[in-house]
Design a protein around this motif. Structure first.
Motif, short mmCIF file in Angstrom:
data_model
loop_
_atom_site.label_atom_id
_atom_site.label_comp_id
_atom_site.label_asym_id
_atom_site.label_seq_id
_atom_site.Cartn_x
_atom_site.Cartn_y
_atom_site.Cartn_z
N UNK A 1 -14.12 -7.22 1.27
CA UNK A 1 -13.18 -6.62 0.34
C UNK A 1 -11.92 -7.48 0.38
N UNK A 2 -11.26 -7.64 -0.75
CA UNK A 2 -9.99 -8.34 -0.79
C UNK A 2 -8.91 -7.37 -1.27
N UNK A 3 -7.81 -7.28 -0.50
CA UNK A 3 -6.74 -6.34 -0.81
C UNK A 3 -5.44 -7.11 -0.97
N UNK A 4 -4.83 -6.98 -2.12
CA UNK A 4 -3.51 -7.59 -2.36
C UNK A 4 -2.46 -6.77 -1.62
N UNK A 5 -1.58 -7.45 -0.88
CA UNK A 5 -0.55 -6.80 -0.09
C UNK A 5 0.84 -7.26 -0.56
N UNK A 6 1.59 -6.38 -1.26
CA UNK A 6 2.96 -6.72 -1.64
C UNK A 6 3.83 -6.91 -0.39
N UNK A 7 4.99 -7.54 -0.54
CA UNK A 7 5.88 -7.73 0.61
C UNK A 7 6.27 -6.38 1.24
N UNK A 8 6.36 -6.35 2.56
CA UNK A 8 6.82 -5.16 3.28
C UNK A 8 6.05 -3.90 2.95
N UNK B 1 -2.74 -14.95 8.50
CA UNK B 1 -1.34 -15.29 8.65
C UNK B 1 -0.70 -14.39 9.68
N UNK B 2 0.42 -14.79 10.21
CA UNK B 2 1.06 -14.04 11.29
C UNK B 2 1.81 -12.81 10.81
N UNK B 3 2.12 -12.72 9.53
CA UNK B 3 2.84 -11.55 9.05
C UNK B 3 1.93 -10.41 8.60
N UNK B 4 0.63 -10.64 8.55
CA UNK B 4 -0.34 -9.59 8.21
C UNK B 4 -0.96 -9.07 9.51
N UNK B 5 -0.90 -7.75 9.70
CA UNK B 5 -1.53 -7.11 10.86
C UNK B 5 -2.66 -6.23 10.35
N UNK B 6 -3.76 -6.20 11.11
CA UNK B 6 -4.95 -5.49 10.67
C UNK B 6 -5.57 -4.73 11.83
N UNK B 7 -5.92 -3.47 11.57
CA UNK B 7 -6.60 -2.64 12.57
C UNK B 7 -7.83 -2.00 11.92
N UNK B 8 -9.04 -2.34 12.39
CA UNK B 8 -10.23 -1.64 11.91
C UNK B 8 -10.40 -0.35 12.72
N UNK B 9 -10.79 0.72 12.04
CA UNK B 9 -10.97 2.01 12.68
C UNK B 9 -12.30 2.61 12.24
N UNK B 10 -13.04 3.18 13.17
CA UNK B 10 -14.30 3.84 12.86
C UNK B 10 -14.21 5.27 13.36
N UNK C 1 4.09 -7.45 7.19
CA UNK C 1 5.41 -7.34 7.80
C UNK C 1 6.42 -8.33 7.23
N UNK C 2 6.03 -9.12 6.28
CA UNK C 2 6.96 -10.09 5.69
C UNK C 2 7.74 -9.41 4.56
#
Length: 121
Positions: free
Chosen positions: A100-107, A1-10, A24-25
């Motif tokens: 992995x699945x991570x639940x993300x509350x609003x904001x 979705x457009x309101x979820x932003x994701x950055x993988x880091x190693x 970001x919603x």
């Protein structure tokens, strides 16, 4: 979705794998799926630690107070107060991938961390 932003880091030194996830919603929650391809799956533990950045109130994205990181808040002098809270998520197979699945509350934001099975020497 457009309101979820994701950055993988190693981490180049320790090879620890981290994902930064931001919802970001302001009013919509959701579950974010983070998947590894086959060569990576065998290198990392099946469980990952989740540390959350959250704000209380109806408008979490514009909060100026009551913001916690891993259940703790910064007090006067920059000291962390409160009990540290982290959760764990288990990786599971999904359609030939390991996720992995991570639940993300609003904001909210979260950092998901997984360590190598064998530390780098």
């Amino acid at each position: 979705s457009t309101h979820i932003k994701l950055w993988p880091l190693l981490d180049a030194n320790t090879q620890q794998l981290r994902f930064v996830v931001i919802n970001r919603h302001a009013s919509r929650a959701g579950t974010q799926r983070l998947c590894l391809s086959k060569p990576w799956v065998e290198k990392y533990y099946a469980r990952a630690k989740v540390t959350r950045l959250m704000a209380e109130g109806a408008e979490p994205l514009s909060a100026k107070g009551k913001i916690s990181l891993g259940g703790q808040v910064f007090g006067f002098g920059g000291q962390l107060k409160g009990k540290e809270q982290q959760s764990w998520v288990l990786r599971r197979g999904m359609h030939g991938r390991s996720c992995w699945e991570v639940y993300m509350p609003p904001g909210s934001a979260a950092v998901l961390e997984s360590d190598l099975l064998e530390p780098v020497q």
